[in-house]
Design a protein around this motif. Structure first.
Motif, PDB file in Angstrom:
ATOM      1  N   ASP A  50       3.376   3.282  -5.659  1.00 37.39           N
ATOM      2  CA  ASP A  50       3.166   2.125  -4.789  1.00 37.39           C
ATOM      3  C   ASP A  50       4.353   1.176  -4.720  1.00 37.39           C
ATOM      4  O   ASP A  50       4.386   0.290  -3.883  1.00 37.39           O
ATOM      5  CB  ASP A  50       1.925   1.343  -5.245  1.00 37.39           C
ATOM      6  CG  ASP A  50       1.911   1.068  -6.740  1.00 37.39           C
ATOM      7  OD1 ASP A  50       2.631   1.754  -7.495  1.00 37.39           O
ATOM      8  OD2 ASP A  50       1.169   0.174  -7.177  1.00 37.39           O
ATOM      9  N   SER A  51       5.347   1.395  -5.590  1.00 34.31           N
ATOM     10  CA  SER A  51       6.413   0.393  -5.616  1.00 34.31           C
ATOM     11  C   SER A  51       7.274   0.495  -4.361  1.00 34.31           C
ATOM     12  O   SER A  51       7.639   1.576  -3.915  1.00 34.31           O
ATOM     13  CB  SER A  51       7.263   0.521  -6.884  1.00 34.31           C
ATOM     14  OG  SER A  51       7.995   1.708  -6.861  1.00 34.31           O
ATOM     15  N   GLY A  52       7.547  -0.648  -3.775  1.00 33.20           N
ATOM     16  CA  GLY A  52       8.375  -0.703  -2.578  1.00 33.20           C
ATOM     17  C   GLY A  52       7.657  -0.334  -1.288  1.00 33.20           C
ATOM     18  O   GLY A  52       8.289  -0.182  -0.249  1.00 33.20           O
ATOM     19  N   ILE A  74       2.210  -2.819   3.149  1.00 34.12           N
ATOM     20  CA  ILE A  74       0.759  -2.646   3.100  1.00 34.12           C
ATOM     21  C   ILE A  74       0.293  -1.435   3.919  1.00 34.12           C
ATOM     22  O   ILE A  74      -0.614  -0.717   3.507  1.00 34.12           O
ATOM     23  CB  ILE A  74       0.026  -3.961   3.507  1.00 34.12           C
ATOM     24  CG1 ILE A  74      -1.411  -3.943   3.023  1.00 34.12           C
ATOM     25  CG2 ILE A  74       0.116  -4.242   4.983  1.00 34.12           C
ATOM     26  CD1 ILE A  74      -1.556  -4.234   1.556  1.00 34.12           C
ATOM     27  N   ASP A  75       0.949  -1.179   5.066  1.00 31.70           N
ATOM     28  CA  ASP A  75       0.553  -0.023   5.884  1.00 31.70           C
ATOM     29  C   ASP A  75       0.869   1.284   5.172  1.00 31.70           C
ATOM     30  O   ASP A  75       0.070   2.213   5.157  1.00 31.70           O
ATOM     31  CB  ASP A  75       1.268  -0.048   7.245  1.00 31.70           C
ATOM     32  CG  ASP A  75       0.770  -1.197   8.107  1.00 31.70           C
ATOM     33  OD1 ASP A  75      -0.406  -1.587   7.941  1.00 31.70           O
ATOM     34  OD2 ASP A  75       1.555  -1.703   8.925  1.00 31.70           O
ATOM     35  N   ALA A  76       2.053   1.341   4.571  1.00 34.04           N
ATOM     36  CA  ALA A  76       2.452   2.542   3.831  1.00 34.04           C
ATOM     37  C   ALA A  76       1.534   2.752   2.635  1.00 34.04           C
ATOM     38  O   ALA A  76       1.138   3.879   2.317  1.00 34.04           O
ATOM     39  CB  ALA A  76       3.898   2.422   3.381  1.00 34.04           C
ATOM     40  N   LEU A  77       1.182   1.655   1.984  1.00 33.14           N
ATOM     41  CA  LEU A  77       0.277   1.724   0.834  1.00 33.14           C
ATOM     42  C   LEU A  77      -1.061   2.339   1.253  1.00 33.14           C
ATOM     43  O   LEU A  77      -1.632   3.175   0.545  1.00 33.14           O
ATOM     44  CB  LEU A  77       0.063   0.311   0.293  1.00 33.14           C
ATOM     45  CG  LEU A  77      -0.608   0.187  -1.063  1.00 33.14           C
ATOM     46  CD1 LEU A  77       0.298   0.724  -2.157  1.00 33.14           C
ATOM     47  CD2 LEU A  77      -0.957  -1.270  -1.346  1.00 33.14           C
ATOM     48  N   GLU A 119      -4.656   6.945   1.303  1.00 32.78           N
ATOM     49  CA  GLU A 119      -5.495   7.871   2.075  1.00 32.78           C
ATOM     50  C   GLU A 119      -5.186   9.322   1.682  1.00 32.78           C
ATOM     51  O   GLU A 119      -6.084  10.134   1.477  1.00 32.78           O
ATOM     52  CB  GLU A 119      -5.241   7.635   3.572  1.00 32.78           C
ATOM     53  CG  GLU A 119      -5.804   8.670   4.538  1.00 32.78           C
ATOM     54  CD  GLU A 119      -7.321   8.699   4.592  1.00 32.78           C
ATOM     55  OE1 GLU A 119      -7.935   7.728   4.135  1.00 32.78           O
ATOM     56  OE2 GLU A 119      -7.870   9.711   5.065  1.00 32.78           O
ATOM     57  N   GLY A 120      -3.883   9.612   1.542  1.00 34.71           N
ATOM     58  CA  GLY A 120      -3.465  10.947   1.133  1.00 34.71           C
ATOM     59  C   GLY A 120      -4.011  11.306  -0.240  1.00 34.71           C
ATOM     60  O   GLY A 120      -4.540  12.409  -0.451  1.00 34.71           O
ATOM     61  N   ILE A 121      -3.905  10.383  -1.174  1.00 37.12           N
ATOM     62  CA  ILE A 121      -4.398  10.638  -2.536  1.00 37.12           C
ATOM     63  C   ILE A 121      -5.920  10.790  -2.523  1.00 37.12           C
ATOM     64  O   ILE A 121      -6.463  11.698  -3.147  1.00 37.12           O
ATOM     65  CB  ILE A 121      -3.962   9.500  -3.494  1.00 37.12           C
ATOM     66  CG1 ILE A 121      -2.428   9.462  -3.602  1.00 37.12           C
ATOM     67  CG2 ILE A 121      -4.602   9.673  -4.874  1.00 37.12           C
ATOM     68  CD1 ILE A 121      -1.863   8.216  -4.244  1.00 37.12           C
ATOM     69  N   TYR A 152       0.974  -2.739 -10.768  1.00 34.12           N
ATOM     70  CA  TYR A 152       0.117  -3.708 -10.086  1.00 34.12           C
ATOM     71  C   TYR A 152      -1.259  -3.138  -9.808  1.00 34.12           C
ATOM     72  O   TYR A 152      -1.415  -1.935  -9.634  1.00 34.12           O
ATOM     73  CB  TYR A 152       0.737  -4.105  -8.735  1.00 34.12           C
ATOM     74  CG  TYR A 152       2.099  -4.677  -8.874  1.00 34.12           C
ATOM     75  CD1 TYR A 152       2.275  -5.987  -9.335  1.00 34.12           C
ATOM     76  CD2 TYR A 152       3.217  -3.925  -8.563  1.00 34.12           C
ATOM     77  CE1 TYR A 152       3.538  -6.517  -9.472  1.00 34.12           C
ATOM     78  CE2 TYR A 152       4.484  -4.451  -8.695  1.00 34.12           C
ATOM     79  CZ  TYR A 152       4.641  -5.737  -9.158  1.00 34.12           C
ATOM     80  OH  TYR A 152       5.889  -6.255  -9.304  1.00 34.12           O
ATOM     81  N   GLN A 153      -2.223  -4.014  -9.689  1.00 34.18           N
ATOM     82  CA  GLN A 153      -3.594  -3.602  -9.406  1.00 34.18           C
ATOM     83  C   GLN A 153      -3.774  -3.236  -7.934  1.00 34.18           C
ATOM     84  O   GLN A 153      -4.698  -2.504  -7.580  1.00 34.18           O
ATOM     85  CB  GLN A 153      -4.531  -4.757  -9.795  1.00 34.18           C
ATOM     86  CG  GLN A 153      -5.976  -4.395  -9.957  1.00 34.18           C
ATOM     87  CD  GLN A 153      -6.755  -4.656  -8.690  1.00 34.18           C
ATOM     88  OE1 GLN A 153      -6.311  -5.421  -7.841  1.00 34.18           O
ATOM     89  NE2 GLN A 153      -7.893  -4.024  -8.546  1.00 34.18           N
ATOM     90  N   ARG A 154      -2.836  -3.728  -7.096  1.00 31.11           N
ATOM     91  CA  ARG A 154      -2.903  -3.606  -5.637  1.00 31.11           C
ATOM     92  C   ARG A 154      -3.332  -2.227  -5.128  1.00 31.11           C
ATOM     93  O   ARG A 154      -4.238  -2.106  -4.306  1.00 31.11           O
ATOM     94  CB  ARG A 154      -1.498  -3.942  -5.111  1.00 31.11           C
ATOM     95  CG  ARG A 154      -1.402  -4.329  -3.693  1.00 31.11           C
ATOM     96  CD  ARG A 154       0.021  -4.755  -3.363  1.00 31.11           C
ATOM     97  NE  ARG A 154       0.971  -3.651  -3.452  1.00 31.11           N
ATOM     98  CZ  ARG A 154       1.967  -3.445  -2.586  1.00 31.11           C
ATOM     99  NH1 ARG A 154       2.135  -4.261  -1.579  1.00 31.11           N
ATOM    100  NH2 ARG A 154       2.788  -2.427  -2.732  1.00 31.11           N
ATOM    101  N   LEU A 155      -2.672  -1.190  -5.634  1.00 28.75           N
ATOM    102  CA  LEU A 155      -2.976   0.180  -5.199  1.00 28.75           C
ATOM    103  C   LEU A 155      -4.445   0.539  -5.463  1.00 28.75           C
ATOM    104  O   LEU A 155      -5.058   1.296  -4.726  1.00 28.75           O
ATOM    105  CB  LEU A 155      -2.057   1.158  -5.938  1.00 28.75           C
ATOM    106  CG  LEU A 155      -2.220   2.655  -5.673  1.00 28.75           C
ATOM    107  CD1 LEU A 155      -1.797   3.004  -4.254  1.00 28.75           C
ATOM    108  CD2 LEU A 155      -1.390   3.470  -6.665  1.00 28.75           C
TER     109      LEU A 155
END
Ligand SMILES: Nc1ncnc2c1ncn2[C@@H]1O[C@H](COP(=O)(O)OP(=O)(O)O)[C@@H](O)[C@H]1O
Ligand SMILES: [Mg+2]
Length: 258
Positions: free
Chosen positions: A173-175, A178-181, A186-188, A204-207
């Protein structure tokens, strides 16, 4: 079902002990997250699982379905069904992305059972669509000139194509914006199921708002010091790591220092 069992793993880099007894079991159908401050050995764990020569295992074991992973060369580990998405993917000139993925898929198959070019291309197209990737990325040399975000998407594309049993995703998730995340998540999430287990390493918890982990582990000073469910990640996001340090009587989160 497949299981990766890491027991009492001790790892040194250039004579310095970084991992000091890591215990972790990951089954297919499970998503685990490891969180922890910088420099606590998360990437070292990922590299040791994949067999990076710089990381010396001095004690403990890593077993995949009862087979000794530490006895395997790097390529054998990949063939056995392990996959690592690196924190800093390297560029490989002269090998196209598509060729790399196709030969990785075929390396895991018996002779005569290779994926047909048609099937490969069809699958590649559909996965690239999920990840919102430009078709021409497949024909470029591996990671060469890819932006940070493109490299991360590409690691997930490789994972989706190669279909490992157990994937270790280091700071995927680094770098990412939000859209890429969202597309990477979705892929995972599409991979989740009976045949797939995954260890997500993140700072980070974000992912974890997009990928709900079944288990969350906290790594400090080269060990897994706390494990719990997804609520543990939320607590870390809200309160940081200090409460764990206080609970465990840890004063300094850096490892390897006397
Ligand atoms: N190749 C290396 N050579 C020397 N020291 C390293 C190397 N890789 C990592 N380290 C050290 O090992 C410790 C753990 O690093 P790392 O596993 O990358 O932590 P994390 O991923 O949790 O941030 C750090 O103190 C780091 O400086
Ligand atoms: Mg790291």
């Amino acid at each position: 079902m497949s299981t990766l069992v890491i027991k009492d793993l001790h790892v040194e880099i250039e004579g310095k002990e970084i991992l000091k007894g890591v215990n972790l079991t990951i089954n297919t159908n499970e998503v685990h997250a490891i969180m922890g401050p910088n420099g606590t050995g998360k990437s070292t764990l990922a590299s040791a699982v994949m067999g990076h020569p710089k990381y010396e295992v001095t004690q403990g074991s890593i077993m995949l379905d009862g087979e000794d992973v530490l006895e395997m060369e790097v390529d054998e580990r990949a063939r056995a069904g392990l996959f690592l998405a690196m924190q800093y993917p390297s560029e490989i000139s002269g090998v196209t992305n598509a060729d790399f993925m196709r030969s990785s898929i075929n390396a895991r198959r018996e002779e005569g059972e290779e994926i047909s070019l048609m099937k490969f291309i069809r699958e590649l197209d559909s996965k690239m669509e999920v990840l919102d990737m430009d078709q021409e990325m497949a024909q470029r040399y591996l990671n060469e000139g890819f932006s940070g975000g493109e490299k991360k998407r590409n690691e997930i594309l490789q994972m989706m194509m190669i279909k490992p049993k157990i994937a270790v995703l280091d700071e995927i998730d680094s770098g990412l914006d939000i859209d890429a995340l969202k597309v990477v998540s979705e892929g995972i999430n599409q991979m989740r199921g009976e045949e797939f287990g995954c260890l997500i390493i993140t700072h980070y918890q974000r992912l974890l708002n997009y990928i709900t982990p079944d288990h969350v582990h906290v790594m400090m000073q080269g060990r897994v010091v706390k494990s719990g469910g997804k609520e543990l990640a939320q607590k870390l996001e809200a309160e940081g790591y200090d409460w764990i340090k206080a609970e465990l009587g840890i004063e300094d989160e850096t490892v390897g220092q006397a």
